[in-house]
Structures are given as C-alpha cells and as structure tokens.
Scaffold this active site. Structure first.
Site, PDB file in Angstrom:
ATOM      1  N   ALA A  61       0.825  -1.207   0.000  1.00 62.20           N
ATOM      2  CA  ALA A  61       0.000   0.000   0.000  1.00 62.20           C
ATOM      3  C   ALA A  61       0.865   1.267   0.000  1.00 62.20           C
ATOM      4  O   ALA A  61       0.719   2.131  -0.875  1.00 62.20           O
ATOM      5  CB  ALA A  61      -0.934  -0.013   1.206  1.00 62.20           C
TER       6      ALA A  61
ATOM      7  N   CYS B 154       3.954 -11.179  -1.087  1.00 59.31           N
ATOM      8  CA  CYS B 154       3.287 -12.290  -1.785  1.00 59.31           C
ATOM      9  C   CYS B 154       4.250 -13.428  -2.135  1.00 59.31           C
ATOM     10  O   CYS B 154       3.818 -14.551  -2.397  1.00 59.31           O
ATOM     11  CB  CYS B 154       2.610 -11.783  -3.057  1.00 59.31           C
TER      12      CYS B 154
ATOM     13  N   SER C 153     -11.599   9.321   9.636  1.00 62.43           N
ATOM     14  CA  SER C 153     -12.480  10.311  10.265  1.00 62.43           C
ATOM     15  C   SER C 153     -11.804  11.683  10.365  1.00 62.43           C
ATOM     16  O   SER C 153     -12.456  12.673  10.658  1.00 62.43           O
ATOM     17  CB  SER C 153     -12.914   9.827  11.651  1.00 62.43           C
TER      18      SER C 153
ATOM     19  N   PRO D 103     -10.046  14.376   7.977  1.00 60.69           N
ATOM     20  CA  PRO D 103      -9.916  14.594   6.527  1.00 60.69           C
ATOM     21  C   PRO D 103      -8.473  14.741   6.040  1.00 60.69           C
ATOM     22  O   PRO D 103      -8.211  14.636   4.840  1.00 60.69           O
ATOM     23  CB  PRO D 103     -10.711  15.883   6.280  1.00 60.69           C
TER      24      PRO D 103
END
Ligand SMILES: Cc1cc2nc3c(=O)[nH]c(=O)nc-3n(C[C@H](O)[C@H](O)[C@H](O)COP(=O)(O)OP(=O)(O)OC[C@H]3O[C@@H](n4cnc5c(N)ncnc54)[C@H](O)[C@@H]3O)c2cc1C
Length: 448
Positions: A15, A45, A267, A269
């Site tokens: 990510a 992986c 939550s 921004p």
C-alpha cells in the site's frame, strides 16, 4: 531531510509503496516522505516461495530505487505517535515531521490463535520481517517433518513450495477443504489432489488443540486426540490489521480496521488509510469484508494518491470485488468476486456456466494446458457475480478480466457477445474461448 512534507506515508509495503509511487508520478512537485520500520522490505506475496524457490530473503526485496528516482524520501524508523492538532508524527528515533496529508499503511500482522505451545522454539507465524523470515527459511530447510496449521492460500502455497524440498509436510485445516474461503469445492478439491500427488498430507475438518514439546516443538495434537510429529510448525491462520497507531490518535475504528470513506479518508480529513489496516466493504452487499490482499492494497493506494494529488475524477472505492490468484504445483487457480456458495449464502438466486478447453490452439501445440472456467451470474438481470478458473498461466488474465467485468456490472449477454483477440500460442481457440463458452452455457440454462 526536511521536517515538513506535503505527504507523509507510514508503512512501505504494497500500500505505502504504491501510494508513494503514484503520488510522485502524478504530482512530482509534492514533497513525499515514506517512513517504514523495516530496513529491508520484503515482497509479501512471494514469502511462501522462500521455502525452496527463492534462494535467500535478499532475493525477495522490494527495491527502493524506483521511489528514490522519483524523489520520494525514505526514513527507516517506527512512528510512535500522531499529533493531529499540530499535524505532526513522532518516531522511535526521536524524529518529528509535520505533514500536509498523512497516509496510514501500517498493514497487518499474523494472528496467533490462543492454543497451548505457540511459544515453543520451532513454531513460526508468517511475518513480513526479513530477520524472522531468514530464521524460518533456515528452520524449514533443516527440518524433516513440518506441520502447517491453516489451509488458506498462504498455507497451501507454503506447503507446495516445501514439497519441492521433499519434506514430510502436513496441512491441518479446520474447514472441510483447503481454500474454501476463496474457491468453490470443486476447485478446492483439485488443489488438494495436486498437493497430495506431491506428497503433502492434508487433514481437513481437523482442529489443532495444542502444540506439544518441552522447549522445542515435537508434535501437534488434534482435537480428536491424534498427534502429528513435527520439527517445525508454521501457523498460517490469518492476519489482524495494525490499528494501534490510529486508535491512539483517536481515529474512528470500524469492525476491526480503520474506518474509511469511499476516498480512503479516515475520520480526520487530513489522514488517509489504505491496505490491510483500512476497512474494506463488500462490492456486493456493502458489509465489512476481510479482503486483505496486495492487489486491493495497491488499488486503494492509487485511489488515495489520486485524491490527494487533486484529480477531479470520481476515484471512489465502491467496495472490494476480491480477486485472488495462486499457483499450486504448476497449476494456476483464481477467483474473482463471489464463489457460487458465497453468492447463495448472501441470498442471490444464481445461474452458473462452465467451460473446459485448452489454452492454446490447436490442442496439439507444445505446452498446451487444460483450462476450466466457471462463471456465476445472478438469475435476475444476468449480472456477473463471480468467476473461477484453473489451468495454465492464462488463468491470471482471465480472472483479472472477470474482476473488471464484475466491477463494471457486465451481464452474461455482454460476455456472450464480447470482442476479443486470439493467437495459437497465446490463447484458447476463437471458437472455444472459455469465458464466452461459460457465458453461453449459463445463457442456455437460463433459457431452458
Ligand atoms: C505469505 C503471504 C503471501 C501473500 N500472497 C499474496 C498474493 O499472492 N496476492 C495478494 O494480492 N496478496 C497476498 N498477500 C497479502 C498481501 O501481502 C497484503 O495484503 C499486503 O502486504 C498488504 O499491504 P500493506 O502495505 O497494507 O501492509 P503490510 O504488507 O503489512 O505492510 C505494512 C508495513 O508498515 C510498516 N509499519 C507498521 N506500523 C508502522 C509504524 N508505526 N511505523 C512505521 N512503519 C510501520 C510495517 O513494518 C510494514 O512494513 C500475502 C500475504 C502474505 C503474508
């Protein structure tokens, strides 16, 4: 190194890496800092293939060069805290950085079930840490008898690679078959048959009650009283999201992971969360779903990066389709979306279509492999809900195509009239293209 950055990313695996790469590709003017704990980040992986296929852990490193070339700064350190009011992070080495936007990609760690004996020497979980993987690699190469607890994709891939070392390998799985969370029974049975021909013992419908030994592991005890001798035990029963940093910072937590909206915003921004630490929702019914995959992590990273970079496109995550691929004993298996059993469980009235062909044409071509495709449609509207396939390497692309088709609400009529390319050395024959043939099979059933 500066002390203020436009974007700071915590975590540098699937990510975080993809987010950094995408951000700097879209907006080279942004100052991007990536902070990760590990000196050497592993390609997660490929970890099962450290048993036999990959000689050393150093052959499985996620390279820093592509990021550095784009100007991403990398700090190897652990982030200990986030001060949301002042928009700063603090690290274990005492460094402090200010961010414009923060991306949490803190990932997941393996789950250790509460059974006796997991602390014995010779018992491992599959972490992504280079140092521990080196130890695990040495241990399995020296061991004679290895028990793998868990027949999910990590367990079966590891067992498959271990069988190449001619080890005595046993998989213990609590469900009736290995891989049942990913594949329908008929494909799961094929995986088991391949593993058995390679000498892997598979014990399904079995629960491990304890791991036995004095200091070092000696055996695994099952709930029916049987014991399996073992020099090494690998526990591969799932992972848990790393959310402590987010929790400490007071971010909203969902069922188990960091709550995010369709733009991957938390939550707060100014803080995004992506990958294994971020909550996922099912594409089909919108409920939380544990699709912890590198492909999903990379997809979410691109969505977050595009939004931070200010692209005015509707880059929303409308739910995770879940596209899964593996390779067991040289045979490719894959699934996208819902299996037939999962679709029925959710409440869909389904119709399935199947096709069996070869991946080159004519079938006399050298290297030709049998290929099977199964498609699952909703009876109402004929929408594609899922697909599974096994065979040669073309399975990977079939499944990725099916994944996009699900995402785009393609119907069996669209697939039946799909336009495509073929070549004798590259694809099945134009007259027996399996995705179309499976759609046709479903169409025929629907009309009868
Ligand atoms: C053995 C194995 C095989 C797999 N095979 C596949 C596959 O074939 N296909 C597939 O799609 N998926 C596969 N997966 C799943 C895939 O690896 C994960 O979904 C993916 O790694 C998630 O990426 P991530 O970046 O969200 O998290 P992670 O890979 O868990 O990385 C998180 C990173 O953040 C760092 N970090 C955490 N906290 C902090 C902190 N406070 N400060 C700094 N750094 C921090 C961690 O050290 C870690 O490096 C596999 C997983 C395993 C374990």
């Amino acid at each position: 190194m500066k002390d203020i950055y436009d974007v700071i990313i915590i975590g540098g695996s699937a990510a975080g890496y993809t987010a950094a790469l995408t951000l700097k590709t879209l907006r080279n003017d942004l100052d991007v800092l990536l902070v990760r704990v590990d000196e050497k980040a592993q390609v997660p992986c490929a970890i099962p293939y450290l048993a036999a296929t990959l000689e050393t852990c150093d052959k499985n490193i996620l390279p820093d060069e592509p990021l550095k070339k784009l100007g991403v700064e990398i700090v190897v350190d652990e982030v200990l805290g986030i001060d949301r009011e002042n928009k700063t992070i603090e690290t274990a080495k005492g460094l402090k950085f200010r961010y414009g936007k923060l991306i949490l990609s803190t990932g997941s760690t393996p789950f250790t079930p509460p059974i006796e004996g997991t602390n014995l020497k010779g018992v491992y979980t599959i972490t992504k840490k280079w140092e521990i993987l080196q130890e695990l690699q040495k241990a399995v190469r020296e061991a004679k008898k290895i028990v793998v607890i868990g027949g999910g994709f990590i367990g079966v891939e590891l067992a498959d690679d271990l069988s190449n070392l001619k080890k005595d390998v046993t998989i213990v799985e609590i469900l009736p078959h290995c891989l049942l969370l990913n594949l329908d029974e008929e494909f799961a049975i094929k995986v088991e048959e391949i593993l058995k021909t390679k000498g892997v013992k598979i014990m399904t419908n079995c629960r491990v009650e304890a791991i036995l030994g004095k200091e070092k592991v000696e055996a695994v005890k099952l709930s029916d009283g049987k014991t399996i001798p073992a020099d090494v035990v690998v526990v591969a029963v799932g992972v848990r999201p790393n959310i402590s940093l987010a929790e400490k910072a007071g971010l909203k937590i969902g069922e188990r992971s960091i709550a995010v909206d369709e733009y991957m915003r938390t939550s707060d921004p100014n803080i995004y969360a992506i990958g294994d630490c971020a909550e996922k929702r099912s594409f089909f019914i919108g409920t939380p779903t544990p699709a912890l995959l590198a492909s999903v992590a990379a997809f979410e990273a691109r969505v977050a990066a595009a939004n931070i970079a200010g692209l005015r496109l509707p880059r929303t995550v409308l739910g995770v389709v879940g596209v899964f691929l593996t390779n067991i004993g040289g045979e490719a298996f894959g699934a996208a979306g819902l299996t037939e059993s999962a679709a029925k469980r959710i409440g869909f009235d389904v119709i399935t279509g199947k096709a069996e062909t070869v991946d080159r044409h004519p079938g006399t071509m050298p290297g030709t492999r049998k290929t099977e495709v199964k498609l699952i449609f909703s009876k109402d509207g004929g929408y594609l809900l899922g697909g599974e396939a096994c065979g040669g390497s073309c399975v990977g692309e079939f499944i990725n195509l099916i994944g996009l088709a699900i995402q785009k609400h393609v119907t069996l009529y669209d697939l039946y009239t799909m336009q495509y390319g073929t070549h004798p050395l590259l694809t099945p024959s134009p007259i027996a293209y399996p995705i179309i043939a499976a759609a046709l099979d479903a169409y025929k059933k629907l009309r009868s």
